[in-house]
Design a protein around this motif. Structure first.
Motif, PDB file in Angstrom:
ATOM      1  N   GLN A 216       0.945  -1.280   0.189  1.00  0.00           N
ATOM      2  CA  GLN A 216       0.074  -0.004  -0.117  1.00  0.00           C
ATOM      3  C   GLN A 216       0.970   1.264  -0.010  1.00  0.00           C
ATOM      4  O   GLN A 216       0.487   2.281  -0.452  1.00  0.00           O
ATOM      5  CB  GLN A 216      -0.917   0.012   1.216  1.00  0.00           C
ATOM      6  N   GLU A 217       1.954   1.193   0.650  1.00  0.00           N
ATOM      7  CA  GLU A 217       2.847   2.390   0.590  1.00  0.00           C
ATOM      8  C   GLU A 217       3.229   2.979  -0.493  1.00  0.00           C
ATOM      9  O   GLU A 217       3.523   4.121  -0.913  1.00  0.00           O
ATOM     10  CB  GLU A 217       3.995   2.205   1.413  1.00  0.00           C
ATOM     11  N   TYR A 218       3.352   2.014  -1.559  1.00  0.00           N
ATOM     12  CA  TYR A 218       3.541   2.492  -3.019  1.00  0.00           C
ATOM     13  C   TYR A 218       2.585   3.281  -3.560  1.00  0.00           C
ATOM     14  O   TYR A 218       2.632   3.848  -4.984  1.00  0.00           O
ATOM     15  CB  TYR A 218       3.957   1.042  -3.997  1.00  0.00           C
ATOM     16  N   ARG A 219       1.263   3.401  -3.023  1.00  0.00           N
ATOM     17  CA  ARG A 219       0.243   4.085  -3.580  1.00  0.00           C
ATOM     18  C   ARG A 219       0.309   5.498  -3.303  1.00  0.00           C
ATOM     19  O   ARG A 219      -0.188   6.318  -3.634  1.00  0.00           O
ATOM     20  CB  ARG A 219      -1.035   3.610  -3.126  1.00  0.00           C
ATOM     21  N   LEU A 220       1.418   5.817  -2.465  1.00  0.00           N
ATOM     22  CA  LEU A 220       1.629   7.432  -1.892  1.00  0.00           C
ATOM     23  C   LEU A 220       2.681   7.754  -2.602  1.00  0.00           C
ATOM     24  O   LEU A 220       3.597   6.985  -3.125  1.00  0.00           O
ATOM     25  CB  LEU A 220       1.999   7.240  -0.374  1.00  0.00           C
ATOM     26  N   PRO A 221       2.845   8.931  -2.852  1.00  0.00           N
ATOM     27  CA  PRO A 221       3.595   9.848  -3.806  1.00  0.00           C
ATOM     28  C   PRO A 221       5.167   9.653  -3.033  1.00  0.00           C
ATOM     29  O   PRO A 221       5.009   9.682  -1.885  1.00  0.00           O
ATOM     30  CB  PRO A 221       3.135  11.225  -3.732  1.00  0.00           C
ATOM     31  N   PRO A 222       6.012   9.766  -3.877  1.00  0.00           N
ATOM     32  CA  PRO A 222       7.568   9.730  -3.291  1.00  0.00           C
ATOM     33  C   PRO A 222       7.829  10.618  -2.090  1.00  0.00           C
ATOM     34  O   PRO A 222       8.297  10.363  -1.337  1.00  0.00           O
ATOM     35  CB  PRO A 222       8.326   9.890  -4.629  1.00  0.00           C
ATOM     36  N   ASP A 223       7.398  11.978  -2.238  1.00  0.00           N
ATOM     37  CA  ASP A 223       7.735  13.019  -1.300  1.00  0.00           C
ATOM     38  C   ASP A 223       6.861  12.759   0.038  1.00  0.00           C
ATOM     39  O   ASP A 223       7.307  13.033   1.149  1.00  0.00           O
ATOM     40  CB  ASP A 223       7.269  14.427  -1.865  1.00  0.00           C
ATOM     41  N   ILE A 224       5.732  11.869  -0.086  1.00  0.00           N
ATOM     42  CA  ILE A 224       4.981  11.630   0.994  1.00  0.00           C
ATOM     43  C   ILE A 224       5.663  10.738   1.830  1.00  0.00           C
ATOM     44  O   ILE A 224       5.868  10.415   2.829  1.00  0.00           O
ATOM     45  CB  ILE A 224       3.471  11.230   0.890  1.00  0.00           C
ATOM     46  N   LEU A 225       6.289   9.540   0.864  1.00  0.00           N
ATOM     47  CA  LEU A 225       6.627   8.449   1.630  1.00  0.00           C
ATOM     48  C   LEU A 225       8.285   8.873   2.059  1.00  0.00           C
ATOM     49  O   LEU A 225       8.555   8.373   3.393  1.00  0.00           O
ATOM     50  CB  LEU A 225       7.277   7.567   0.508  1.00  0.00           C
ATOM     51  N   GLU A 226       8.656   9.885   1.802  1.00  0.00           N
ATOM     52  CA  GLU A 226       9.889  10.211   2.281  1.00  0.00           C
ATOM     53  C   GLU A 226       9.774  11.144   3.426  1.00  0.00           C
ATOM     54  O   GLU A 226      10.295  11.060   4.833  1.00  0.00           O
ATOM     55  CB  GLU A 226      10.735  11.286   1.310  1.00  0.00           C
ATOM     56  N   ALA A 227       8.499  12.021   3.757  1.00  0.00           N
ATOM     57  CA  ALA A 227       8.131  12.712   4.903  1.00  0.00           C
ATOM     58  C   ALA A 227       7.753  11.590   6.045  1.00  0.00           C
ATOM     59  O   ALA A 227       7.964  11.835   7.095  1.00  0.00           O
ATOM     60  CB  ALA A 227       6.902  13.728   4.237  1.00  0.00           C
ATOM     61  N   ILE A 228       6.839  10.658   5.591  1.00  0.00           N
ATOM     62  CA  ILE A 228       6.606   9.549   6.487  1.00  0.00           C
ATOM     63  C   ILE A 228       7.942   9.044   7.228  1.00  0.00           C
ATOM     64  O   ILE A 228       7.971   8.739   8.589  1.00  0.00           O
ATOM     65  CB  ILE A 228       5.807   8.435   5.806  1.00  0.00           C
ATOM     66  N   LYS A 229       9.026   8.571   6.303  1.00  0.00           N
ATOM     67  CA  LYS A 229      10.317   8.072   6.884  1.00  0.00           C
ATOM     68  C   LYS A 229      10.715   9.007   7.878  1.00  0.00           C
ATOM     69  O   LYS A 229      11.346   8.637   8.700  1.00  0.00           O
ATOM     70  CB  LYS A 229      11.201   7.825   5.736  1.00  0.00           C
ATOM     71  N   GLU A 230      10.939  10.208   7.516  1.00  0.00           N
ATOM     72  CA  GLU A 230      11.422  11.251   8.388  1.00  0.00           C
ATOM     73  C   GLU A 230      10.825  11.580   9.622  1.00  0.00           C
ATOM     74  O   GLU A 230      11.192  11.547  10.714  1.00  0.00           O
ATOM     75  CB  GLU A 230      11.748  12.737   7.762  1.00  0.00           C
ATOM     76  N   LEU A 231       9.349  11.479   9.671  1.00  0.00           N
ATOM     77  CA  LEU A 231       8.375  11.993  10.652  1.00  0.00           C
ATOM     78  C   LEU A 231       8.574  10.796  11.739  1.00  0.00           C
ATOM     79  O   LEU A 231       8.635  10.759  12.943  1.00  0.00           O
ATOM     80  CB  LEU A 231       6.871  11.846  10.286  1.00  0.00           C
ATOM     81  N   ASN A 232       8.493   9.401  11.105  1.00  0.00           N
ATOM     82  CA  ASN A 232       8.683   8.309  11.942  1.00  0.00           C
ATOM     83  C   ASN A 232      10.222   7.541  12.176  1.00  0.00           C
ATOM     84  O   ASN A 232      10.420   6.322  12.248  1.00  0.00           O
ATOM     85  CB  ASN A 232       7.770   7.088  11.357  1.00  0.00           C
ATOM     86  N   ARG A 233      11.067   8.632  12.353  1.00  0.00           N
ATOM     87  CA  ARG A 233      12.487   8.320  12.808  1.00  0.00           C
ATOM     88  C   ARG A 233      12.588   7.452  14.124  1.00  0.00           C
ATOM     89  O   ARG A 233      13.503   6.748  14.217  1.00  0.00           O
ATOM     90  CB  ARG A 233      13.343   9.461  12.598  1.00  0.00           C
ATOM     91  N   PHE A 234      11.793   7.847  15.002  1.00  0.00           N
ATOM     92  CA  PHE A 234      11.747   7.211  16.425  1.00  0.00           C
ATOM     93  C   PHE A 234      11.420   5.714  16.134  1.00  0.00           C
ATOM     94  O   PHE A 234      11.938   4.793  16.845  1.00  0.00           O
ATOM     95  CB  PHE A 234      11.001   8.041  17.399  1.00  0.00           C
ATOM     96  N   ASP A 235      10.223   5.650  15.516  1.00  0.00           N
ATOM     97  CA  ASP A 235       9.843   4.188  15.273  1.00  0.00           C
ATOM     98  C   ASP A 235      10.826   3.258  14.344  1.00  0.00           C
ATOM     99  O   ASP A 235      10.958   2.285  14.674  1.00  0.00           O
ATOM    100  CB  ASP A 235       8.289   4.285  14.495  1.00  0.00           C
ATOM    101  N   ARG A 236      11.303   3.981  13.385  1.00  0.00           N
ATOM    102  CA  ARG A 236      12.426   3.145  12.764  1.00  0.00           C
ATOM    103  C   ARG A 236      13.717   2.930  13.522  1.00  0.00           C
ATOM    104  O   ARG A 236      14.035   1.893  13.561  1.00  0.00           O
ATOM    105  CB  ARG A 236      12.941   4.256  11.723  1.00  0.00           C
ATOM    106  N   GLU A 237      13.939   3.868  14.654  1.00  0.00           N
ATOM    107  CA  GLU A 237      14.930   3.384  15.547  1.00  0.00           C
ATOM    108  C   GLU A 237      14.616   2.281  16.621  1.00  0.00           C
ATOM    109  O   GLU A 237      15.208   1.370  16.795  1.00  0.00           O
ATOM    110  CB  GLU A 237      15.517   4.560  16.273  1.00  0.00           C
ATOM    111  N   ILE A 238      13.225   2.450  16.929  1.00  0.00           N
ATOM    112  CA  ILE A 238      12.477   1.254  17.932  1.00  0.00           C
ATOM    113  C   ILE A 238      12.801   0.049  17.144  1.00  0.00           C
ATOM    114  O   ILE A 238      13.102  -1.005  17.682  1.00  0.00           O
ATOM    115  CB  ILE A 238      11.463   1.826  18.336  1.00  0.00           C
ATOM    116  N   TYR A 239      12.249   0.141  15.795  1.00  0.00           N
ATOM    117  CA  TYR A 239      12.241  -1.298  15.235  1.00  0.00           C
ATOM    118  C   TYR A 239      13.570  -1.803  14.889  1.00  0.00           C
ATOM    119  O   TYR A 239      13.791  -3.029  14.801  1.00  0.00           O
ATOM    120  CB  TYR A 239      11.641  -1.007  13.780  1.00  0.00           C
ATOM    121  N   ALA A 240      14.684  -1.035  14.486  1.00  0.00           N
ATOM    122  CA  ALA A 240      16.032  -1.579  14.348  1.00  0.00           C
ATOM    123  C   ALA A 240      16.408  -2.134  15.731  1.00  0.00           C
ATOM    124  O   ALA A 240      17.266  -2.993  15.686  1.00  0.00           O
ATOM    125  CB  ALA A 240      16.656  -0.300  13.819  1.00  0.00           C
ATOM    126  N   TYR A 241      16.204  -1.205  16.689  1.00  0.00           N
ATOM    127  CA  TYR A 241      16.736  -1.889  18.173  1.00  0.00           C
ATOM    128  C   TYR A 241      16.152  -3.267  18.528  1.00  0.00           C
ATOM    129  O   TYR A 241      16.913  -4.109  18.827  1.00  0.00           O
ATOM    130  CB  TYR A 241      16.152  -0.751  19.116  1.00  0.00           C
TER     131      TYR A 241
END
Length: 306
Positions: A216-241
Protein backbone atom coordinates in the motif's frame (compact mmCIF):
# COMPACT_ATOMS: atom_id res chain seq x y z
CA UNK A 1 -4.31 4.11 39.64
CA UNK A 2 -6.16 2.79 42.65
CA UNK A 3 -4.24 -0.06 44.20
CA UNK A 4 -5.83 -0.50 47.64
CA UNK A 5 -8.61 -2.87 46.51
CA UNK A 6 -6.30 -5.28 44.73
CA UNK A 7 -6.19 -8.77 46.22
CA UNK A 8 -3.02 -10.86 46.29
CA UNK A 9 -2.83 -13.60 43.67
CA UNK A 10 -1.28 -17.05 44.01
CA UNK A 11 2.48 -16.86 43.91
CA UNK A 12 2.74 -19.20 40.90
CA UNK A 13 0.19 -17.31 38.77
CA UNK A 14 1.67 -15.30 35.90
CA UNK A 15 -0.34 -13.14 33.51
CA UNK A 16 0.69 -12.71 29.87
CA UNK A 17 -0.10 -9.22 28.55
CA UNK A 18 -0.38 -9.12 24.77
CA UNK A 19 0.32 -5.49 24.00
CA UNK A 20 -1.45 -5.23 20.64
CA UNK A 21 -0.18 -2.24 18.65
CA UNK A 22 -2.63 -1.63 15.76
CA UNK A 23 -1.69 -2.94 12.30
CA UNK A 24 1.10 -5.26 13.46
CA UNK A 25 -0.69 -8.57 12.68
CA UNK A 26 -2.10 -8.47 16.18
CA UNK A 27 -5.51 -9.88 15.28
CA UNK A 28 -3.90 -13.03 13.89
CA UNK A 29 -1.74 -13.40 16.99
CA UNK A 30 -4.65 -12.62 19.32
CA UNK A 31 -6.55 -15.59 17.90
CA UNK A 32 -3.57 -17.81 18.62
CA UNK A 33 -3.23 -16.54 22.18
CA UNK A 34 -6.94 -17.07 22.89
CA UNK A 35 -6.57 -20.65 21.72
CA UNK A 36 -3.51 -21.07 23.94
CA UNK A 37 -5.40 -19.73 26.98
CA UNK A 38 -8.87 -21.10 26.20
CA UNK A 39 -8.87 -23.44 29.21
CA UNK A 40 -7.54 -20.73 31.52
CA UNK A 41 -8.79 -17.20 32.20
CA UNK A 42 -7.97 -14.77 29.36
CA UNK A 43 -9.30 -11.22 29.53
CA UNK A 44 -9.98 -9.24 26.35
CA UNK A 45 -9.87 -5.44 26.36
CA UNK A 46 -12.65 -5.18 23.73
CA UNK A 47 -11.15 -1.90 22.48
CA UNK A 48 -11.32 -1.15 18.76
CA UNK A 49 -9.88 2.33 18.42
CA UNK A 50 -7.81 3.13 21.49
CA UNK A 51 -9.47 6.37 22.61
CA UNK A 52 -9.30 7.92 26.04
CA UNK A 53 -12.93 7.08 26.85
CA UNK A 54 -12.53 3.45 25.68
CA UNK A 55 -9.45 3.07 27.86
CA UNK A 56 -11.18 4.55 30.91
CA UNK A 57 -14.10 2.14 30.51
CA UNK A 58 -11.73 -0.82 30.32
CA UNK A 59 -9.65 0.20 33.36
CA UNK A 60 -12.82 0.80 35.40
CA UNK A 61 -14.01 -2.70 34.48
CA UNK A 62 -10.59 -4.13 35.29
CA UNK A 63 -10.51 -2.45 38.73
CA UNK A 64 -13.90 -3.97 39.58
CA UNK A 65 -12.78 -7.41 38.44
CA UNK A 66 -9.44 -7.38 40.26
CA UNK A 67 -11.25 -6.45 43.51
CA UNK A 68 -13.31 -9.65 43.35
CA UNK A 69 -12.40 -12.65 45.54
CA UNK A 70 -10.44 -15.34 43.72
CA UNK A 71 -9.82 -13.11 40.69
CA UNK A 72 -7.82 -14.98 38.07
CA UNK A 73 -6.36 -13.79 34.80
CA UNK A 74 -3.99 -15.83 32.66
CA UNK A 75 -3.73 -13.22 29.88
CA UNK A 76 -4.83 -9.72 28.91
CA UNK A 77 -5.25 -9.45 25.14
CA UNK A 78 -6.08 -6.49 22.89
CA UNK A 79 -5.45 -2.83 22.20
CA UNK A 80 -4.32 -1.05 25.36
CA UNK A 81 -2.19 1.66 26.90
CA UNK A 82 1.08 0.57 28.45
CA UNK A 83 0.71 0.05 32.20
CA UNK A 84 -1.88 -2.73 32.48
CA UNK A 85 0.52 -4.59 34.79
CA UNK A 86 -0.06 -1.90 37.45
CA UNK A 87 -3.73 -2.93 37.67
CA UNK A 88 -3.04 -6.64 38.12
CA UNK A 89 -2.55 -8.39 41.48
CA UNK A 90 -0.27 -11.04 39.97
CA UNK A 91 3.13 -10.81 38.28
CA UNK A 92 2.99 -10.34 34.52
CA UNK A 93 5.07 -10.22 31.36
CA UNK A 94 4.48 -8.32 28.13
CA UNK A 95 4.42 -9.71 24.59
CA UNK A 96 4.18 -7.56 21.47
CA UNK A 97 4.97 -7.32 17.76
CA UNK A 98 6.47 -4.38 15.84
CA UNK A 99 6.17 -3.57 12.15
CA UNK A 100 8.30 -1.65 9.67
CA UNK A 101 7.06 1.93 10.27
CA UNK A 102 6.31 3.05 6.69
CA UNK A 103 4.31 -0.11 5.99
CA UNK A 104 2.46 0.30 9.27
CA UNK A 105 1.69 3.97 8.51
CA UNK A 106 0.25 3.03 5.12
CA UNK A 107 -1.75 0.12 6.51
CA UNK A 108 -3.30 2.21 9.28
CA UNK A 109 -3.96 5.19 7.00
CA UNK A 110 -5.79 3.12 4.38
CA UNK A 111 -7.71 1.27 7.08
CA UNK A 112 -9.14 4.49 8.55
CA UNK A 113 -9.89 5.72 5.03
CA UNK A 114 -11.79 2.51 4.31
CA UNK A 115 -13.73 2.94 7.58
CA UNK A 116 -14.61 6.55 6.77
CA UNK A 117 -12.50 8.15 9.53
CA UNK A 118 -10.51 9.86 6.76
CA UNK A 119 -12.34 11.09 3.63
CA UNK A 120 -11.68 9.00 0.54
CA UNK A 121 -10.59 12.17 -1.31
CA UNK A 122 -8.08 13.11 1.39
CA UNK A 123 -4.74 14.54 0.32
CA UNK A 124 -1.71 15.14 2.52
CA UNK A 125 -0.54 18.73 2.90
CA UNK A 126 3.02 18.75 4.23
CA UNK A 127 2.98 22.52 4.63
CA UNK A 128 0.55 22.14 7.52
CA UNK A 129 1.67 20.98 10.95
CA UNK A 130 -1.06 18.32 11.01
CA UNK A 131 -0.49 17.26 7.37
CA UNK A 132 -4.17 18.00 6.72
CA UNK A 133 -5.18 14.91 8.71
CA UNK A 134 -8.65 14.79 10.32
CA UNK A 135 -8.92 15.43 14.05
CA UNK A 136 -10.15 11.89 14.84
CA UNK A 137 -8.60 11.06 18.21
CA UNK A 138 -6.35 8.13 17.33
CA UNK A 139 -4.90 9.34 14.03
CA UNK A 140 -2.09 11.53 15.40
CA UNK A 141 -1.16 8.90 17.98
CA UNK A 142 -0.93 6.12 15.39
CA UNK A 143 0.63 7.88 12.39
CA UNK A 144 3.27 9.93 14.23
CA UNK A 145 5.68 7.31 15.66
CA UNK A 146 2.74 5.26 16.91
CA UNK A 147 4.85 2.35 18.12
CA UNK A 148 7.19 4.61 20.10
CA UNK A 149 4.22 6.47 21.58
CA UNK A 150 2.58 3.18 22.61
CA UNK A 151 5.72 1.79 24.24
CA UNK A 152 6.52 5.09 25.97
CA UNK A 153 2.91 5.50 27.19
CA UNK A 154 2.74 9.10 25.94
CA UNK A 155 0.00 11.53 26.97
CA UNK A 156 -3.31 11.33 25.13
CA UNK A 157 -3.05 14.91 23.92
CA UNK A 158 0.52 14.80 22.54
CA UNK A 159 0.14 16.68 19.22
CA UNK A 160 0.99 15.28 15.80
CA UNK A 161 4.68 15.72 15.06
CA UNK A 162 5.66 16.22 18.71
CA UNK A 163 7.16 12.81 19.50
CA UNK A 164 10.71 13.36 20.82
CA UNK A 165 14.01 11.68 21.64
CA UNK A 166 12.88 11.49 25.28
CA UNK A 167 9.90 9.36 24.28
CA UNK A 168 12.28 7.06 22.41
CA UNK A 169 14.43 6.64 25.53
CA UNK A 170 11.37 5.82 27.66
CA UNK A 171 10.15 3.29 25.06
CA UNK A 172 13.51 1.50 25.02
CA UNK A 173 13.63 1.46 28.83
CA UNK A 174 10.14 -0.08 28.99
CA UNK A 175 11.14 -2.73 26.46
CA UNK A 176 14.21 -3.66 28.47
CA UNK A 177 12.35 -3.78 31.78
CA UNK A 178 8.93 -5.22 30.99
CA UNK A 179 8.86 -7.06 27.65
CA UNK A 180 9.72 -10.75 27.62
CA UNK A 181 9.24 -11.02 23.87
CA UNK A 182 8.73 -8.74 20.84
CA UNK A 183 8.29 -10.30 17.42
CA UNK A 184 8.42 -8.80 13.92
CA UNK A 185 5.32 -8.64 11.73
CA UNK A 186 7.37 -9.04 8.53
CA UNK A 187 8.77 -12.29 9.93
CA UNK A 188 5.61 -13.60 11.53
CA UNK A 189 6.20 -17.36 11.32
CA UNK A 190 9.70 -17.31 12.75
CA UNK A 191 8.43 -14.93 15.45
CA UNK A 192 5.83 -17.55 16.36
CA UNK A 193 8.57 -20.17 16.47
CA UNK A 194 10.58 -17.97 18.83
CA UNK A 195 7.51 -17.28 20.94
CA UNK A 196 6.91 -21.02 21.22
CA UNK A 197 10.45 -21.51 22.49
CA UNK A 198 10.30 -18.58 24.92
CA UNK A 199 6.88 -19.46 26.35
CA UNK A 200 6.46 -23.13 25.59
CA UNK A 201 3.35 -22.35 23.54
CA UNK A 202 1.79 -25.05 21.44
CA UNK A 203 1.73 -24.74 17.67
CA UNK A 204 -1.52 -23.19 16.45
CA UNK A 205 -2.22 -23.16 12.72
CA UNK A 206 -3.66 -19.90 11.43
CA UNK A 207 -5.18 -17.97 8.57
CA UNK A 208 -4.19 -14.27 8.46
CA UNK A 209 -6.89 -11.94 9.87
CA UNK A 210 -7.65 -8.29 9.13
CA UNK A 211 -4.92 -8.07 6.45
CA UNK A 212 -4.88 -5.11 4.07
CA UNK A 213 -3.65 -5.45 0.45
CA UNK A 214 0.14 -5.56 0.20
CA UNK A 215 2.45 -2.75 -0.97
CA UNK A 216 0.00 0.00 0.00
CA UNK A 217 2.88 2.36 0.71
CA UNK A 218 3.62 2.47 -3.02
CA UNK A 219 0.27 4.14 -3.65
CA UNK A 220 1.64 7.18 -1.82
CA UNK A 221 3.68 9.80 -3.74
CA UNK A 222 7.49 9.66 -3.26
CA UNK A 223 7.59 12.98 -1.39
CA UNK A 224 4.96 11.71 1.06
CA UNK A 225 6.89 8.48 1.59
CA UNK A 226 10.06 10.43 2.38
CA UNK A 227 8.14 12.66 4.79
CA UNK A 228 6.66 9.57 6.52
CA UNK A 229 10.15 8.09 6.94
CA UNK A 230 11.47 11.30 8.47
CA UNK A 231 8.43 11.81 10.70
CA UNK A 232 8.66 8.23 12.00
CA UNK A 233 12.41 8.26 12.65
CA UNK A 234 11.87 7.18 16.27
CA UNK A 235 9.73 4.24 15.19
CA UNK A 236 12.45 3.26 12.72
CA UNK A 237 15.01 3.36 15.50
CA UNK A 238 12.79 1.30 17.84
CA UNK A 239 12.22 -1.21 15.05
CA UNK A 240 15.97 -1.48 14.38
CA UNK A 241 16.64 -1.83 18.13
CA UNK A 242 14.17 -4.71 18.52
CA UNK A 243 15.08 -6.28 15.18
CA UNK A 244 18.78 -6.48 16.07
CA UNK A 245 18.06 -8.26 19.34
CA UNK A 246 15.51 -10.52 17.64
CA UNK A 247 17.93 -11.83 15.01
CA UNK A 248 20.66 -12.31 17.58
CA UNK A 249 18.33 -14.60 19.52
CA UNK A 250 17.28 -16.43 16.33
CA UNK A 251 20.94 -17.07 15.56
CA UNK A 252 21.54 -18.29 19.11
CA UNK A 253 18.74 -20.85 18.78
CA UNK A 254 20.64 -22.59 15.98
CA UNK A 255 19.48 -24.95 13.22
CA UNK A 256 16.81 -26.61 15.38
CA UNK A 257 14.67 -23.50 15.15
CA UNK A 258 14.88 -23.50 11.35
CA UNK A 259 13.81 -27.15 11.21
CA UNK A 260 10.81 -26.42 13.45
CA UNK A 261 9.94 -23.42 11.28
CA UNK A 262 9.97 -25.37 8.01
CA UNK A 263 7.81 -28.12 9.48
CA UNK A 264 5.33 -25.59 10.86
CA UNK A 265 5.13 -23.64 7.58
CA UNK A 266 4.49 -26.86 5.63
CA UNK A 267 1.61 -27.79 7.95
CA UNK A 268 0.21 -24.27 7.96
CA UNK A 269 0.29 -24.07 4.14
CA UNK A 270 -1.91 -27.15 3.97
CA UNK A 271 -4.20 -25.68 6.65
CA UNK A 272 -4.63 -22.42 4.71
CA UNK A 273 -5.39 -24.28 1.46
CA UNK A 274 -8.03 -26.36 3.26
CA UNK A 275 -9.46 -23.23 4.85
CA UNK A 276 -9.86 -21.47 1.51
CA UNK A 277 -11.47 -24.57 0.03
CA UNK A 278 -13.95 -25.38 2.81
CA UNK A 279 -14.62 -22.10 4.67
CA UNK A 280 -17.22 -20.87 2.14
CA UNK A 281 -19.04 -24.21 2.53
CA UNK A 282 -18.88 -23.88 6.30
CA UNK A 283 -20.45 -20.39 6.10
CA UNK A 284 -23.16 -21.65 3.75
CA UNK A 285 -24.04 -24.52 6.09
CA UNK A 286 -24.05 -22.17 9.07
CA UNK A 287 -26.42 -19.75 7.33
CA UNK A 288 -28.64 -22.65 6.31
CA UNK A 289 -28.71 -23.98 9.87
CA UNK A 290 -29.65 -20.54 11.22
CA UNK A 291 -32.39 -20.18 8.61
CA UNK A 292 -33.85 -23.57 9.54
CA UNK A 293 -33.70 -22.72 13.23
CA UNK A 294 -35.49 -19.41 12.63
CA UNK A 295 -38.12 -21.17 10.52
CA UNK A 296 -38.82 -23.71 13.28
CA UNK A 297 -39.06 -20.92 15.84
CA UNK A 298 -41.61 -19.04 13.74
CA UNK A 299 -43.64 -22.23 13.22
CA UNK A 300 -43.65 -22.83 17.00
CA UNK A 301 -44.82 -19.27 17.69
CA UNK A 302 -47.53 -19.62 15.05
CA UNK A 303 -48.87 -22.78 16.71
CA UNK A 304 -48.92 -21.08 20.12
CA UNK A 305 -50.91 -18.14 18.74
CA UNK A 306 -53.48 -20.50 17.25
Amino acid sequence: MPMSNRRPAPANQLCDIFFHIPKTAGQTLSNQLFREHRNKAPLETHIGFLTKSAWQKFTQRLEIQTAQPNFQCSAVIGHMKFGVHEYLPMPSRYISFLREPVKRFASYYYMVRRLGRVPSQHRFDLSRSDWNLPSFETIAAELDNGQTRALANTDWDLPFGQCTEEHLKIAKANIDKYFAFIGLTEHFDISLAMLRRVYGMRWHLYVPKNVMPSQQEYRLPPDILEAIKELNRFDREIYAYVSGRFWQEVHRQGSGLQLELRAYQACNSVHQVMHRAFYPLKLKLKRSWKAQKLKRLRQTKSKVVR
